[in-house]
Design a protein around this motif. Structure first.
Motif, PDB file in Angstrom:
ATOM      1  N   TRP A 127      28.060  44.301  40.615  1.00  0.00           N
ATOM      2  CA  TRP A 127      29.199  43.446  40.950  1.00  0.00           C
ATOM      3  C   TRP A 127      28.949  42.661  42.222  1.00  0.00           C
ATOM      4  N   ARG A 128      28.437  43.340  43.241  1.00  0.00           N
ATOM      5  CA  ARG A 128      28.201  42.649  44.503  1.00  0.00           C
ATOM      6  C   ARG A 128      27.137  41.569  44.343  1.00  0.00           C
ATOM      7  N   ALA A 129      26.079  41.880  43.616  1.00  0.00           N
ATOM      8  CA  ALA A 129      25.026  40.890  43.407  1.00  0.00           C
ATOM      9  C   ALA A 129      25.544  39.724  42.578  1.00  0.00           C
ATOM     10  N   TYR A 130      26.392  40.014  41.619  1.00  0.00           N
ATOM     11  CA  TYR A 130      26.930  38.937  40.790  1.00  0.00           C
ATOM     12  C   TYR A 130      27.793  37.986  41.618  1.00  0.00           C
ATOM     13  N   VAL A 131      28.706  38.537  42.391  1.00  0.00           N
ATOM     14  CA  VAL A 131      29.613  37.685  43.172  1.00  0.00           C
ATOM     15  C   VAL A 131      28.827  36.858  44.180  1.00  0.00           C
ATOM     16  N   SER A 132      27.969  37.521  44.938  1.00  0.00           N
ATOM     17  CA  SER A 132      27.209  36.781  45.944  1.00  0.00           C
ATOM     18  C   SER A 132      26.267  35.782  45.289  1.00  0.00           C
TER      19      SER A 132
END
Length: 1333
Positions: free
Chosen positions: A1266-1271
């Motif tokens: 999730w964090r990699a996707y958003v960033s």
């Protein structure tokens, strides 16, 4: 000694008078400034005045300027600033209004202002976070008239803050210019700020001596230097430089004027050159740094990590001509689009060049490739298509002419669009240069230079440049033309027919690059200097005969005034025109020549100039459309439509453009809606004519209106999917691509295109290759304008929707029905309830039509077509009940189609509808009643298994143990039996091309193995189509099995990224693995497995639940990422990495992994776009991806740091996949017709992110994912598609930015607001200040 003043001042209208008395009293008594400031602060607090106070600021500045311009008054002001009695920004704004205009008279005051500016302009956080922030900024706006100067009506304090900082810098700049007498050199001759020195003599204020005057002059000059140095400090400071960058992005007009003034200062300022603090070059560099918004000392590790990871997987950096995950694989979406465009069963309503333009721009922006790489990838992809098509199977599908159109016309037009768009933008940005240089001045952009570089580099790819045999002579002529130019021999504009292949030396043989260069020269994208490129010419002038004619004999003679004789016509039909002037000449003859010349000219237009006139192909199509809509003759006085007079001309055109390749060429140029618009009146008129109204051709033949109608009607039906069954819209929320091509939609597209061209305000901005392609009629057309056609269409829809109602005897339709039955089954005795069977042994014809039937059927075509469904229903019912033999049914249908070829459309429509209803008993294909597929069925099954062998998909047995008899639904059996009565030749092409899509659709939709049986029957009829027919049968395996479609997707991904699959092992992955290099029995060892990408491109349109496809694509993409990571980054080594340093392990392995991951994401985005285009991608972003993140996927990942690594790379892959998909659907630049919903869909997705970051949505996916996707998503949007954010609601962007800051993603949050336009500019400025406190 300091004097204290214990004074209480009530908050009233007289209060500020009291404050002024305190100031004057303290000044007169010499009160210590600090004590005065403390006492004033206490007094204001006791009176309830909020501080810092805007009123006190105005009082103090008014007090000083200029009646109390004394040191102690300035000290009072400084102390009031220090302990925040007054707001620094407002004081600076007020002082700038008073001091800067009087800086020559009061140089000391100006110095004090500059000192206060240096001290108080940078620490802005206290004011932004203060309680009076809004009031202060409003006061600044009023003081400086910012809203009037910059034109923003918003009173948002953040926006006013940006305007204020910008105004400070600009005022200092213009004041410095004025000080050095440079302001007169700016175009406006003045400043927008009140900086002009007032006409005051120093002696008016003080009787200074000469020494004092010299001191003032020296101070005045040093002030100028100090002003310039402060400008440099403002651009060096982290806070103010970023705020100024916001001004640069959101105030382009004002910034342009500012930069113009600055460059004038840099070029001419003595003070700047004398400065010890900053150089002219450094100042110019500071103000031109467009990357200042992202800090040079980035504090966000994940943003650095994202860019590092994505960069290490750059496909662009790879070199060589590999078919794997290298440079050639970078442009995989282009390969897929071009290959998908070759599907002859789909007619597009928009130009393929326009679609390709948007696709190329989007992909180039997201990959951050250079235009040289982008254009090289485009040429390579188009050449690969030609290479595959040169080895393709034979069948009723578009062939090499369509393929070459894509390479030499569509692709060239797309490049022209990109170059022209860039150069038009450059002209708009540099209007003043155009005025000075004249209207003929041309601006050459980087894209044009990149085109030259890409074509020069293309010469290294010799394996792709070998021309197909059919165009070898044209390639050789192009090479000879270059040789002659290189040798100084004058060459005309035409092709060099004077050189035979036997005369051409081997060393100057042409290739595909020569044809591409010629196409670019013809479009004014290149000039003849291309002939001088190193290695472009390999022959010598002494190898070319000096007597070569510069133009083709036919076209040369025509242009010199020769008549269009039959012999010349035959020459011109086989040789394409080389210039627009030549094709215009032919069009002129077609409109103004004699009747025979008109026919000849129309024949020429439909010849090689249409199929292979790549330089003028779209013009040829437009001219044909104009000829199909001729104007009313001036002397025409008939009562019938004037179109009747043009029947011979119209018929030649209709027959000439009826081939599959011609229809596809019209589609590629976006001309299908316009072609439909001119065909409908022809159908309406000639379908309403009695057959007795005919004309005699020059050959002596009679041309019947029924023939013209049938040709026009059959061609019209090819432009929309009339054969599709009613179930097409039942499953799935997204309509499959192409299914919307109804007559209404075609007319809507036509009207919309004409309206958009008519509303173009700037005619100069129209693309040059369409400027002279105006159609004769720009009036909107609606289906209701054609009542006969509308009636047939409604009947057609009703026939698909439900069974026919009873036909009442005695009506006119019944009489036609009866006559048609007598004509079709004239050898039978028809009683009241039964038809007497016959033993006719022929299925081709039942003999001459009785005269009474002929007389009764001398009716308009529309009247006959109205009765045809009832005839078909009666005949099929009779066959089902044994009153009519299958052979007799087939013979009768053939007679009907021969009598009125247009009736084939109703036959196909009716039998298709009845097949899908499933109400008829199956027909036994036993060879007695119906034709048998037995002799070829085993071969079909064997070859189907070969074709699908590499996919891992099993082909269900066709025999089920060898005991089951082959059967087909009765209506389908009748349709197949009818089609195989036709010869596979030019005369039958039109009918077969109409029936073929219906047979494919029905065969795929019916139970297994219907399509295999159909193919086996047709293999016996057309052996040269065997490979195509077997391939068609193979596709239906996926239609009947959704698991097979998923398996095909897996193989597509595995083959592309080079994982374990037969294709990947053979070619190493990439485009070669995905799309192969052609297939068929001509391959070594017989028919070969078909590449998975080709299979998918020919299957996806029959997948009804396309929503299912998006979910599976995401799932397969994630599985592929895990496989890639496990292959390139062994788990045991990754577990050794500690403290989040896994990314630093094995840079080579990580780079290889990321290359494949990005390639997989690119493939996923391409498949989604091709499968459902805009609607499906919007559904993906709005629904599929949020659902995927909410649902649980943690079990798919390993535990510990390994899981974190895999999860992070999965998130980056999803981000790249999502952004690339959105770019394909919406583009990355300004809003277009395709991006109307972009703000809403993207806004909803960003809001989902923001709510999840805020904890309002519970997610089930891995946190690292999730964090990699958003960033990753936000980073790609910021760097590659900044215009997206400017369309989204600013509150959503603010909310998302707040969520990013919770992750310590300060830079990313700031960058997001920074690119989001004027509405987010204030929030961005405030975040800049808060983040750097």
């Amino acid at each position: 000694m300091a004097v204290t003043m214990a004074v209480t001042i009530p908050v009233s209208t007289n209060m500020w008078d009291g404050v002024m008395e305190m100031i004057k009293s303290a000044q007169n008594k010499g009160v210590d400034p600090l004590m005065w400031a403390v006492e004033l602060s206490s007094t204001l607090l006791s009176a309830g005045v909020s501080m810092p106070s805007t009123e006190v600021a105005e009082l103090l500045v008014s007090h000083i300027c200029w009646s109390n311009n004394v040191p102690i008054a300035w000290k009072f002001l400084e102390k009031a600033l220090s302990i925040r009695i007054v707001p620094p920004m407002l004081v600076l704004a007020l002082l700038s209004n008073r001091v800067i205009p009087s800086r020559r008279s009061y140089p000391a005051a100006y110095r004090l202002y500059l000192e206060l500016l240096k001290r108080h302009i940078f620490p802005l956080a206290s004011e932004v976070n203060g309680s009076n922030y809004h009031k202060i900024m409003e006061s600044i706006d009023q003081a400086l008239n910012l809203h009037q100067i910059f034109g923003f009506q918003s009173s948002e304090p953040g926006i006013l803050l940006v305007e204020f900082i910008f105004s400070v810098v600009w005022e200092l700049l213009d004041a410095s210019l004025d000080d050095e007498n440079l302001l007169e050199l700016v175009p406006e001759k003045k400043s927008i700020w009140p900086i002009k020195s007032q006409d005051m003599e120093i002696n008016d204020h003080n009787n200074f001596g000469e020494q004092k005057i010299d001191f003032h002059q020296g101070l005045y000059k040093s002030n100028t230097t100090m002003s310039i140095e402060i400008i440099g400090e403002l651009f060096r400071n982290k806070v103010t430089s970023r705020i100024l960058h916001l001004a640069r992005r959101n105030m382009p007009v004002h910034w342009g004027s500012f930069i113009q003034h600055l460059r004038l200062l840099v070029a001419n300022s003595t003070a700047l050159r004398n400065s010890k603090d900053i150089t002219p070059e450094a100042l110019l560099q500071l103000t031109s740094d467009s990357r200042v918004l992202l800090s040079r000392e980035c504090k966000t590790i994940s943003l650095q990590q994202f860019h590092a990871v994505m960069a290490c997987g750059s496909l662009i950096s790879s070199a060589g001509q590999s078919h794997g995950a290298s440079r050639s694989a970078t442009w995989l979406p282009i390969d897929l689009f071009l290959e998908d465009t070759m599907d002859g069963y789909v007619v597009a309503t928009t130009s393929a060049a326009e679609t390709l333009t948007g696709l190329l721009k989007a992909h180039q922006a997201i990959t951050q490739a250079s235009w040289q790489d982008a254009l090289l990838g485009l040429w390579i992809a188009a050449l690969r298509l030609v290479q595959r098509e040169d080895e393709a199977v034979e069948g009723p599908v578009p062939r090499l002419d369509t393929c070459l159109c894509l390479l030499l016309c569509t692709t060239t037009l797309a490049v022209a669009n990109i170059i022209e768009e860039e150069e038009n933008a450059l002209l708009e940005e540099d209007d003043h240069k155009r005025v000075h240089q004249g209207s003929e001045a041309q601006v050459l952009g980087n894209c044009r230079k990149s085109l030259v570089s890409s074509l020069q580099q293309l010469g290294d790819y010799e394996g792709l440049l070998t021309p197909p045999l059919s165009v070898t002579s044209i390639a050789n002529q192009a090479a000879a033309k270059a040789i002659m130019f290189f040798s100084g021999i004058s060459v005309g504009s035409g092709y060099l027919d004077g050189v035979s292949l036997n005369d051409m030396p081997v060393t100057c043989a042409g290739n595909m690059r020569h044809l591409i260069v010629e196409a670019c020269i013809a479009r004014n994208l290149l000039d003849t200097s291309a002939y001088l490129w190193p290695g472009y010419v390999k022959g010598h002038s002494n190898q070319i005969p000096r007597t070569i004619s510069g133009q083709m004999p036919g076209w040369s003679s025509l242009m010199k005034g020769s008549s269009l004789t039959p012999s010349m016509m035959h020459t011109l039909v086989s040789t394409p025109a080389s210039s627009l002037a030549e094709i215009e000449k032919i069009y002129g003859i077609a409109t103004t020549g004699s009747d025979e010349e008109k026919i000849s000219a129309a024949t020429v237009l439909c010849g090689a100039s249409l199929t292979r006139g790549w330089n003028i192909q779209e013009h040829t199509g437009y001219f044909i459309i104009k000829l199909l809509a001729p104007p009313v003759p001036v002397d025409y006085s008939g009562s019938e439509s004037h179109l009747i007079v043009y029947a011979p001309l119209l018929n030649v055109l209709l027959v000439g453009i009826s081939s599959i390749d011609c229809v596809q060429i019209f589609s590629l140029h976006g001309l299908a809606p316009h072609l439909a618009g001119v065909l409908m009146p022809i159908c309406e008129v000639f379908g309403s004519c009695s057959p007795t109204v005919s004309c005699t051709l020059s050959t002596g033949e009679r041309l019947c209106p029924l023939a013209v109608f049938s040709n026009a009607f059959t061609l019209l039906l090819k432009l929309w999917r009339f054969h599709q069954p009613a179930l097409e819209h039942v499953l799935g929320d997204v309509t499959p691509v192409g299914s919307q091509l109804t007559p209404e939609f075609l007319l809507l597209a036509r009207n919309s295109q004409l309206a958009s061209r008519g509303n173009s305000l700037d005619q100069k901005t129209r693309r040059g290759h369409f400027r002279r392609c105006n159609l004769s009629s720009s009036e909107p057309i609606f289906l209701d304008s054609f009542p006969k056609l509308t009636f047939w269409y409604r009947q057609h829809q009703a026939c698909i929707a439900s069974t026919l109602s009873d036909l009442k005897p005695g009506t006119s339709v019944y009489q036609i029905f009866d006559a048609l039955l007598n004509m079709m089954f004239r050898k039978m005795n028809r009683g009241g309830q039964s038809l007497t069977p016959t033993t006719s042994g022929s299925s081709s014809s039942s003999g001459p039509i009785p005269e009474d039937c002929t007389l009764r059927l001398k009716l308009p075509a529309w009247d006959i077509l109205e009765a045809v469904p009832f005839v078909l229903d009666a005949a099929l019912t009779a066959c089902a009940h044994g009153r009519l033999s299958p052979r007799e049914l087939t013979t009768g249908l053939k007679d009907l189609a021969d009598f009125l070829p247009a009736s084939m459309a109703t036959i196909v429509s009716y039998l298709s509808a009845e097949t899908t209803r499933g109400l008829w008993k199956p027909a036994s294909m036993n060879g007695t009643d119906w034709p048998s597929p037995a002799t070829s069925l085993a071969m079909v099954e064997k070859n189907m298994n070969k074709i699908l062998s590499a996919t891992g998909v099993d082909v269900p047995s066709l025999s089920a143990g060898g005991t089951t008899q082959a059967t087909l639904p009765l209506p389908l059996a009748a349709l197949v039996s009818l089609t195989i009565t036709y010869k596979v030749d030019r005369d039958s092409e039109s009918v077969l091309n109409l029936a073929a899509p219906a047979l494919n659709a029905l065969g795929a939709g019916c139970p297994w193995p219907c399509m295999a049986i159909i193919s086996a029957l047709w293999v016996q009829k057309a052996k040269r189509w065997t490979d195509y027919l077997v391939f068609s049968a193979s596709r239906t395996v996926f239609h009947h099995n959704s698991d097979a479609v998923v398996q095909l997707l897996r193989v597509c991904f595995q083959s592309t990224v080079g994982l374990a699959s037969p294709f990947a092992v053979a070619t190493g992955g990439g485009v070669g693995s995905l799309l192969g290099h052609g297939f068929g029995s001509h391959c070594s060892g017989g028919i070969a497995p078909v590449a998975p990408g080709i299979l998918y491109l020919r299957v996806h349109r029959s997948v009804r639940d396309v929503m299912f496809m998006t979910e599976e694509i995401v799932t397969v993409l994630m599985h592929t990422v895990r496989e890639i990571v496990s292959t390139h980054l062994p788990m045991e080594k990754m577990r050794r990495a500690k403290n989040g340093m896994a990314l630093r392990y094995g840079e080579v392995s990580l780079s290889a992994a990321m290359t494949r991951i990005k390639l997989a994401a690119s493939l996923g985005a391409s498949i989604v776009w091709i499968t459902g285009r805009l609607n499906l991608i919007q559904s993906l972003i709005k629904e599929t991806l949020p659902s995927w993140f909410i649902s649980g996927h943690k079990s798919d990942l390993s535990k510990g740091e390994t899981g974190g690594m895999v999860g992070m790379l999965m998130g980056y892959a999803l981000a790249y996949f999502a952004v690339l998909s959105g770019a394909f659907a919406w583009g990355v630049d300004a809003a277009s017709s395709a991006s109307k919903k972009r703000p809403f869909i993207l806004g909803a997705h960003l809001e989902f992110m923001a709510r999840a970051l805020d904890g309002k949505i519970s997610l089930g996916c891995n946190k690292a994912t999730w964090r990699a996707y958003v960033s990753g998503f936000v980073s790609l949007m910021v760097s590659c598609a900044p215009k997206w954010a400017s369309e989204v609601d600013v509150e959503v962007l603010k909310s998302l930015s707040k969520g990013l800051r919770k992750w310590d993603e300060e830079e990313l949050a700031l960058a997001l607001l920074g690119i989001s336009g004027v509405n987010a500019m204030g929030a961005a400025a405030e975040m800049i200040i808060e983040s750097l406190v």
